[in-house]
Design an enzyme around this catalytic site. Structure first.
Site, PDB file in Angstrom:
ATOM      1  N   TYR A   1     -42.831  35.460 -67.165  1.00  0.00           N
ATOM      2  CA  TYR A   1     -43.390  34.164 -67.613  1.00  0.00           C
ATOM      3  C   TYR A   1     -44.528  33.684 -66.694  1.00  0.00           C
ATOM      4  O   TYR A   1     -45.675  33.534 -67.127  1.00  0.00           O
ATOM      5  CB  TYR A   1     -42.225  33.166 -67.665  1.00  0.00           C
ATOM      6  CG  TYR A   1     -42.582  31.716 -67.816  1.00  0.00           C
ATOM      7  CD1 TYR A   1     -43.524  31.284 -68.746  1.00  0.00           C
ATOM      8  CD2 TYR A   1     -41.932  30.749 -67.036  1.00  0.00           C
ATOM      9  CE1 TYR A   1     -43.820  29.931 -68.885  1.00  0.00           C
ATOM     10  CE2 TYR A   1     -42.208  29.406 -67.179  1.00  0.00           C
ATOM     11  CZ  TYR A   1     -43.158  28.994 -68.099  1.00  0.00           C
ATOM     12  OH  TYR A   1     -43.438  27.663 -68.224  1.00  0.00           O
TER      13      TYR A   1
ATOM     14  N   LEU B   1     -39.804  45.749 -66.182  1.00  0.00           N
ATOM     15  CA  LEU B   1     -39.433  45.191 -67.497  1.00  0.00           C
ATOM     16  C   LEU B   1     -37.941  44.844 -67.587  1.00  0.00           C
ATOM     17  O   LEU B   1     -37.384  44.810 -68.682  1.00  0.00           O
ATOM     18  CB  LEU B   1     -39.851  46.124 -68.652  1.00  0.00           C
ATOM     19  CG  LEU B   1     -41.347  46.452 -68.735  1.00  0.00           C
ATOM     20  CD1 LEU B   1     -41.643  47.312 -69.971  1.00  0.00           C
ATOM     21  CD2 LEU B   1     -42.207  45.185 -68.784  1.00  0.00           C
TER      22      LEU B   1
ATOM     23  N   GLY C   1     -38.967  41.216 -68.219  1.00  0.00           N
ATOM     24  CA  GLY C   1     -40.330  40.937 -68.694  1.00  0.00           C
ATOM     25  C   GLY C   1     -40.671  41.711 -69.957  1.00  0.00           C
ATOM     26  O   GLY C   1     -39.830  42.442 -70.510  1.00  0.00           O
TER      27      GLY C   1
ATOM     28  N   PHE D   1     -43.700  37.986 -57.848  1.00  0.00           N
ATOM     29  CA  PHE D   1     -42.890  37.171 -58.773  1.00  0.00           C
ATOM     30  C   PHE D   1     -41.584  37.861 -59.148  1.00  0.00           C
ATOM     31  O   PHE D   1     -40.739  37.251 -59.796  1.00  0.00           O
ATOM     32  CB  PHE D   1     -43.655  36.966 -60.095  1.00  0.00           C
ATOM     33  CG  PHE D   1     -44.927  36.203 -59.979  1.00  0.00           C
ATOM     34  CD1 PHE D   1     -44.918  34.814 -60.030  1.00  0.00           C
ATOM     35  CD2 PHE D   1     -46.147  36.847 -59.812  1.00  0.00           C
ATOM     36  CE1 PHE D   1     -46.094  34.098 -59.926  1.00  0.00           C
ATOM     37  CE2 PHE D   1     -47.325  36.134 -59.709  1.00  0.00           C
ATOM     38  CZ  PHE D   1     -47.299  34.757 -59.764  1.00  0.00           C
ATOM     39  N   ALA D   2     -41.466  39.163 -58.812  1.00  0.00           N
ATOM     40  CA  ALA D   2     -40.420  40.003 -59.405  1.00  0.00           C
ATOM     41  C   ALA D   2     -39.058  39.758 -58.774  1.00  0.00           C
ATOM     42  O   ALA D   2     -38.741  40.315 -57.719  1.00  0.00           O
ATOM     43  CB  ALA D   2     -40.809  41.473 -59.248  1.00  0.00           C
TER      44      ALA D   2
ATOM     45  N   TYR E   1     -28.820  32.321 -55.460  1.00  0.00           N
ATOM     46  CA  TYR E   1     -30.235  32.443 -55.848  1.00  0.00           C
ATOM     47  C   TYR E   1     -31.131  31.764 -54.791  1.00  0.00           C
ATOM     48  O   TYR E   1     -32.032  32.400 -54.225  1.00  0.00           O
ATOM     49  CB  TYR E   1     -30.454  31.816 -57.237  1.00  0.00           C
ATOM     50  CG  TYR E   1     -31.908  31.601 -57.564  1.00  0.00           C
ATOM     51  CD1 TYR E   1     -32.778  32.685 -57.673  1.00  0.00           C
ATOM     52  CD2 TYR E   1     -32.429  30.319 -57.741  1.00  0.00           C
ATOM     53  CE1 TYR E   1     -34.125  32.487 -57.956  1.00  0.00           C
ATOM     54  CE2 TYR E   1     -33.768  30.119 -58.030  1.00  0.00           C
ATOM     55  CZ  TYR E   1     -34.613  31.202 -58.128  1.00  0.00           C
ATOM     56  OH  TYR E   1     -35.945  31.013 -58.397  1.00  0.00           O
TER      57      TYR E   1
HETATM   58  N1  LIG Z   1     -39.272  29.595 -63.876  1.00  0.00           N
HETATM   59  C1  LIG Z   1     -39.123  28.662 -62.916  1.00  0.00           C
HETATM   60  O1  LIG Z   1     -39.032  27.446 -63.180  1.00  0.00           O
HETATM   61  C2  LIG Z   1     -39.112  29.079 -61.449  1.00  0.00           C
HETATM   62  C3  LIG Z   1     -38.913  28.081 -60.474  1.00  0.00           C
HETATM   63  C4  LIG Z   1     -38.924  28.471 -59.124  1.00  0.00           C
HETATM   64  C5  LIG Z   1     -39.133  29.789 -58.770  1.00  0.00           C
HETATM   65  N2  LIG Z   1     -39.301  30.738 -59.736  1.00  0.00           N
HETATM   66  C6  LIG Z   1     -39.527  32.138 -59.314  1.00  0.00           C
HETATM   67  O2  LIG Z   1     -40.735  32.586 -59.907  1.00  0.00           O
HETATM   68  C7  LIG Z   1     -40.671  33.978 -60.169  1.00  0.00           C
HETATM   69  C8  LIG Z   1     -41.082  34.255 -61.600  1.00  0.00           C
HETATM   70  O3  LIG Z   1     -40.219  33.532 -62.485  1.00  0.00           O
HETATM   71  P1  LIG Z   1     -40.298  33.767 -64.047  1.00  0.00           P
HETATM   72  O4  LIG Z   1     -39.653  32.586 -64.695  1.00  0.00           O
HETATM   73  O5  LIG Z   1     -41.672  34.154 -64.413  1.00  0.00           O
HETATM   74  O6  LIG Z   1     -39.307  35.025 -64.187  1.00  0.00           O
HETATM   75  P2  LIG Z   1     -39.346  36.255 -65.217  1.00  0.00           P
HETATM   76  O7  LIG Z   1     -37.961  36.783 -65.269  1.00  0.00           O
HETATM   77  O8  LIG Z   1     -40.003  35.856 -66.490  1.00  0.00           O
HETATM   78  O9  LIG Z   1     -40.300  37.306 -64.470  1.00  0.00           O
HETATM   79  C9  LIG Z   1     -39.862  38.150 -63.450  1.00  0.00           C
HETATM   80  C10 LIG Z   1     -40.481  39.520 -63.688  1.00  0.00           C
HETATM   81  O10 LIG Z   1     -40.152  40.397 -62.619  1.00  0.00           O
HETATM   82  C11 LIG Z   1     -39.741  41.662 -63.122  1.00  0.00           C
HETATM   83  N3  LIG Z   1     -38.845  42.268 -62.114  1.00  0.00           N
HETATM   84  C12 LIG Z   1     -37.689  41.772 -61.620  1.00  0.00           C
HETATM   85  N4  LIG Z   1     -37.175  42.598 -60.681  1.00  0.00           N
HETATM   86  C13 LIG Z   1     -38.047  43.633 -60.547  1.00  0.00           C
HETATM   87  C14 LIG Z   1     -38.083  44.799 -59.724  1.00  0.00           C
HETATM   88  N5  LIG Z   1     -37.109  45.075 -58.850  1.00  0.00           N
HETATM   89  N6  LIG Z   1     -39.143  45.642 -59.837  1.00  0.00           N
HETATM   90  C15 LIG Z   1     -40.134  45.382 -60.737  1.00  0.00           C
HETATM   91  N7  LIG Z   1     -40.150  44.308 -61.537  1.00  0.00           N
HETATM   92  C16 LIG Z   1     -39.108  43.437 -61.461  1.00  0.00           C
HETATM   93  C17 LIG Z   1     -39.095  41.350 -64.460  1.00  0.00           C
HETATM   94  O11 LIG Z   1     -39.079  42.441 -65.364  1.00  0.00           O
HETATM   95  C18 LIG Z   1     -39.981  40.194 -64.968  1.00  0.00           C
HETATM   96  O12 LIG Z   1     -41.080  40.662 -65.735  1.00  0.00           O
HETATM   97  C19 LIG Z   1     -39.253  34.417 -59.824  1.00  0.00           C
HETATM   98  O13 LIG Z   1     -39.275  34.998 -58.537  1.00  0.00           O
HETATM   99  C20 LIG Z   1     -38.472  33.103 -59.821  1.00  0.00           C
HETATM  100  O14 LIG Z   1     -37.382  33.167 -58.938  1.00  0.00           O
HETATM  101  C21 LIG Z   1     -39.295  30.419 -61.072  1.00  0.00           C
END
Ligand SMILES: NC(=O)c1ccc[n+]([C@@H]2O[C@H](COP(=O)([O-])OP(=O)(O)OC[C@H]3O[C@@H](n4cnc5c(N)ncnc54)[C@H](O)[C@@H]3O)[C@@H](O)[C@H]2O)c1
Length: 328
Positions: A15, A37, A40, A76-77, A144
């Site tokens: 996202y 993925l 994602g 971000f992952a 988390y």
């Molecule tokens: N959405 C929120 O409100 C929010 C708030 C605070 C922090 N965050 C942090 O922001 C980041 C992104 O959040 P998001 O909502 O876009 O999450 P999301 O799940 O949409 O995106 C995370 C992506 O990372 C990939 N991924 C995860 N582990 C992986 C690995 N080991 N190797 C390769 N790819 C991997 C996933 O396939 C996914 O595409 C995260 O770290 C989350 O903790 C999000």
């Protein structure tokens, strides 16, 4: 090879990562997505090359850095479901600390010196001040938040030991979708209020449950600081540019400094969408603090960043459009 400086975006198929790839491209960079993925979507990788793989794959990370001449990385992952982390903490430490550490170490080995990390307001736990400054005590109340704080700690020591500068951005509540509808929020399961509220209004999801109406807030529902994903993406572009230009490491909140209750969000959505949001009030959810509002003055001063799209109308309008169209 493209002339645009390459930035490696781990989690660029998610996202916030996909929105940030768009912002990087607009700012003249080449966003190179590395994503396994696990949560994602390949369809979200629209603004630069896609490398399918895991953070832990040192050879792949180093080959990608060499192939594109990567200048900096955005990380971000991670896994980010609070409830799941309580039931399965090992999964969270493994990916959010172990894999993150492997990724940072591979980058350092390949000579990358600039690194931006997605941290979270969940590092603060139950805050004793509002708005929350970065030097507020960090006492996370779930695995988390603890895993994100642990990796912030790792970054500090990596920065002491190596020529490696990092920025941890502690996001508050990311919300909304791309203004042009190109990418958006498609989490499965979805635990966030605004997409669930849009789905409830559109009839594509269940009626909303409001978790508790007995908090010490004006209408009894929790207060959160909602930041539009396009504003969040812009903060990443500024952060990586600043590090590449030699800026120092540090932690920054990313929020608007203003909070809204759940009931205020429902009322705003009904007005913006011209639709009723079906909801019922349930019990409190474990681990939900009454209020989480950012003191974002450090970010504003250091980056010259301002939220441009984080008014509730834009957040709800873009989120609802995404939920209506849902290309993935
Ligand atoms: N959405 C929120 O409100 C929010 C708030 C605070 C922090 N965050 C942090 O922001 C980041 C992104 O959040 P998001 O909502 O876009 O999450 P999301 O799940 O949409 O995106 C995370 C992506 O990372 C990939 N991924 C995860 N582990 C992986 C690995 N080991 N190797 C390769 N790819 C991997 C996933 O396939 C996914 O595409 C995260 O770290 C989350 O903790 C999000």
């Amino acid at each position: 090879m493209s002339d645009a400086p390459a930035i490696l975006v781990a989690g660029g198929a998610g996202y916030i990562g996909s929105q940030t790839c768009k912002a990087l491209k607009t700012a003249g960079y080449l966003p190179v997505t590395l994503d396994n993925l696990s949560t994602g979507y390949e369809q979200a990788v629209k603004f630069g090359p896609f490398v399918r793989g895991d953070l832990r794959d040192r050879a792949l990370v180093q080959e990608t850095v060499a192939k594109y001449g990567v200048q900096g990385a955005l990380h971000f992952a991670a896994y980010s479901l609070v409830g799941e982390s309580v039931g399965n903490p090992a999964k969270y430490y493994d990916n959010n600390v172990g894999a993150a550490n492997a990724f940072a170490s591979a980058l350092i080995g390949a000579g990358v010196q600039a690194f931006v990390f997605s941290s979270t307001a969940a590092t603060y736990g139950v805050p004793t001040a509002s708005p929350i400054p970065e030097d507020h005590p960090t006492v996370p109340i779930n695995p988390y938040g603890a895993s994100k704080l642990a990796f912030e700690g790792a970054l500090r020591w990596l920065g002491e030991a190596h020529p490696f500068r990092w920025t941890a951005l502690r996001y508050f509540n990311a919300a909304g979708a791309d203004l042009d509808g190109e990418v958006g929020e498609s989490h499965e399961p979805e635990t966030h209020l605004i997409p669930n509220l849009c789905k409830a209004a559109l009839g594509t999801g269940a009626a909303l449950t409001v978790f508790g109406q007995d908090y010490p807030t004006p209408d009894g529902t929790p207060i959160r600081d909602y930041i539009h994903v396009a504003d969040l993406a812009e903060a990443h572009v500024l952060a990586i540019r600043r590090l590449i230009d030699g800026g120092e490491s540090g932690v920054f909140n990313v929020g608007t400094g203003e909070g809204a209750t759940v009931m205020q969000i429902i009322a705003a959505a009904e007005k913006v969408l011209g639709m009723k949001v079906p909801y019922s009030v349930g019990p409190r959810r474990a681990g939900d603090p009454p209020s989480l509002v950012a003191d974002a003055s450090r970010l504003k001063q250091a980056f010259g960043w301002r939220a441009k799209y984080s008014d509730l109308e834009t957040i709800i309008r873009t989120a609802a459009r995404w939920q209506r169209e849902r290309p993935y």
